[in-house]
Design an enzyme around this catalytic site. Sequence first.
Site, PDB file in Angstrom:
ATOM      1  N   LYS A 206       0.712  -1.259  -0.077  1.00 49.73           N
ATOM      2  CA  LYS A 206      -0.040   0.032   0.032  1.00 49.73           C
ATOM      3  C   LYS A 206       0.743   1.287   0.169  1.00 49.73           C
ATOM      4  O   LYS A 206       1.897   1.191   0.762  1.00 49.73           O
ATOM      5  CB  LYS A 206      -0.952  -0.023   1.263  1.00 49.73           C
ATOM      6  N   SER A 282      -9.486   1.775   3.193  1.00 53.02           N
ATOM      7  CA  SER A 282      -8.674   2.774   2.244  1.00 53.02           C
ATOM      8  C   SER A 282      -7.648   1.818   1.430  1.00 53.02           C
ATOM      9  O   SER A 282      -7.083   2.505   0.393  1.00 53.02           O
ATOM     10  CB  SER A 282      -7.708   3.612   2.937  1.00 53.02           C
ATOM     11  N   GLY A 303      -6.622   1.628  10.139  1.00 51.93           N
ATOM     12  CA  GLY A 303      -6.984   2.299  11.053  1.00 51.93           C
ATOM     13  C   GLY A 303      -8.628   2.432  11.291  1.00 51.93           C
ATOM     14  O   GLY A 303      -8.892   3.170  12.501  1.00 51.93           O
ATOM     15  N   GLY A 304      -9.390   2.159  10.354  1.00 49.40           N
ATOM     16  CA  GLY A 304     -10.752   2.283  10.518  1.00 49.40           C
ATOM     17  C   GLY A 304     -11.354   1.231   9.566  1.00 49.40           C
ATOM     18  O   GLY A 304     -12.281   1.630   8.891  1.00 49.40           O
ATOM     19  N   GLY A 305     -10.891   0.011   9.607  1.00 49.55           N
ATOM     20  CA  GLY A 305     -11.280  -1.157   8.783  1.00 49.55           C
ATOM     21  C   GLY A 305     -10.889  -1.280   7.348  1.00 49.55           C
ATOM     22  O   GLY A 305     -11.158  -1.722   6.843  1.00 49.55           O
ATOM     23  N   SER A 306      -9.609  -0.277   7.238  1.00 49.77           N
ATOM     24  CA  SER A 306      -9.014  -0.236   5.760  1.00 49.77           C
ATOM     25  C   SER A 306      -8.362  -1.310   5.262  1.00 49.77           C
ATOM     26  O   SER A 306      -7.959  -1.476   4.224  1.00 49.77           O
ATOM     27  CB  SER A 306      -7.816   0.796   6.086  1.00 49.77           C
TER      28      SER A 306
END
Length: 608
Positions: A206, A282, A303-306
Amino acid sequence: MGKPPRAMTPVEEVDLSAVRYQSPSLQAPHLTGFSLRAFVWLMESPLFGRLLTSVLKSQNNITRMLQDTVIPERPMYLPEYPPQEPEQGVLLLGDDRDPVDRVEEALHCLPPYDPSLRWPAGDKPPFLYWKIRDFAHAYRSGITTPSVVAEHIIAGVEEWSNKKPPMPMLVYFNADDLRKQAEASTKRFQQGNPISILDGIFIAIKDDIDCFPYPSKGATTFFDKIRSVEKDAVCVARLRKCGVLFIGKANMHELGLGVTGNNPNYGTARNPHSIDRYTGGSSSGPAALVSSGLCSAAIGTDGGGSVRIPSSLCGIIGLKTTYGRTDMTGALCDCGTVEVASPLAASVEDALLVYSAIAGSRPMDKLTLRPSPLCVPNLVSPDNNNILGSVKIGKYTEWFHDVSDRDISNTCEDALNLLCSSFGCQIEEIILPELEEMRTAHVVSIGTESFCDLNPHYRAGKRTEFTLDTRTSLALFGSFTSTDYVASQRIRRRIMYYHNEAFKKVDVIATPTTGITAPEIPQSSLKLGESNYVVSAYLMRFVIAGNLLGLPAITVPVGHDKQGLPIGLQLIGRPWGEASLLRVASAIEELCLQKRKRPSAFHDILNA
């Protein structure tokens, strides 16, 4: 005289039997094109911005929760975990051991490799992704070489980049560098000296993780100009030591500040199962690359389901490790309290092998987080089925079924029932209070930490170089106060307490991974972006505990909706309980294997 503030009951005194689930009701406009540009102008305006952010926070109860409520608990700025019981049926890998040795040890925990099952003669077999061990067998038996596979990947990347619409999975790709890496690996095989089972395995990184000599842009247009890459991130260095070959830097939602994968800078990555739909984000490029067959695994950040959201939407495996289990040195987001680097893979087996290579806490985290010993499940242990049979699965039924279409939750429920009937697992009803407070605390935590990282560049004149979507988020994040942040950390302690209590009666918590399958990509979003917090909330509905509390979690594909779009089942584990998650996920994957479908955009790089 003002209205007295709301006071929360001390967390130890909350009566769970009195808790009533409330479906979240997020209020925010859906914006693309000119309307998004106008909204950003208002959000950034000194005159209107403060008023607009105040209205948005008030409409979504953020002000009430964080400013007008007495929260009796002290803040928890980093996850704090009680000592954990040792996991059953595992192999200890050793946190500080050489990654090559760890991968070799992990290999012995897998069922024996049988080429006849993976390369059947005769009738065309059902669709299966090639696994890392398939490539290893092909290289060692002379069926193909890393150099040949590299040419298939290069052809696939070029083909999909030139399609209409294009499928921009990578933001940085150098065919000559890939050939050079593959040639070195091919020579090692010719000389009979492959480094490990991962030698010659192609992995994408990534674009917010350093992979020298590629730049790290975070899928912006400028970040590589203000931050140079001098060496690999720690997780990348560990993979490189094992002989991994790096395809390039994968596309992503700009700076990770969104969960659809939309990116006007390099083009929006498209879902291989339906190219008119989002991959999720993301980690959009990593998920698309693995799902489309161009690589066995990728490394993303979550960090939030990425990692889990795009893995679910693209029908692959996504493992989110415990906070601090992997060393984040060399990632753009290595200073926050919610983010980890983790693998996306075509199979649980491949996720396990890659995890074995990249895991290992940094010294600072060993002091503050006191991680349990690094281990993996021994899937060939005689006790494996008995261990599976003893697993208790927590399910908060009302929350579980709060999805956009019951196809999603019913499919996940069917997978759980199949697991229970096959191995004797038990499903236990649990209650997790204050889920909306958890969502708010997470938004403020990740938002404030992101804004702190980006604000110097924002103030130094880079504001207009961010996408409109990112600027919308940063304008909101910049409105959060120190009071908001501290109150959020008090909520974090409450939510941790509820989950710790749940884990006293269950081993894992099961949910759908997302509350919606892959959403359509609006044509109007391709040039200027999109802001759709309602869709984002559906995508993030079940993933937040993994980040706010740092808990490990994994998504496994378990079926498809009526439109043929993948559905993922999420398992959330105890702190440091990756081995237990991988064991249960492996069993579910095997039970649901026949339900997996070949993506409409797929490239067979091994059998091309």
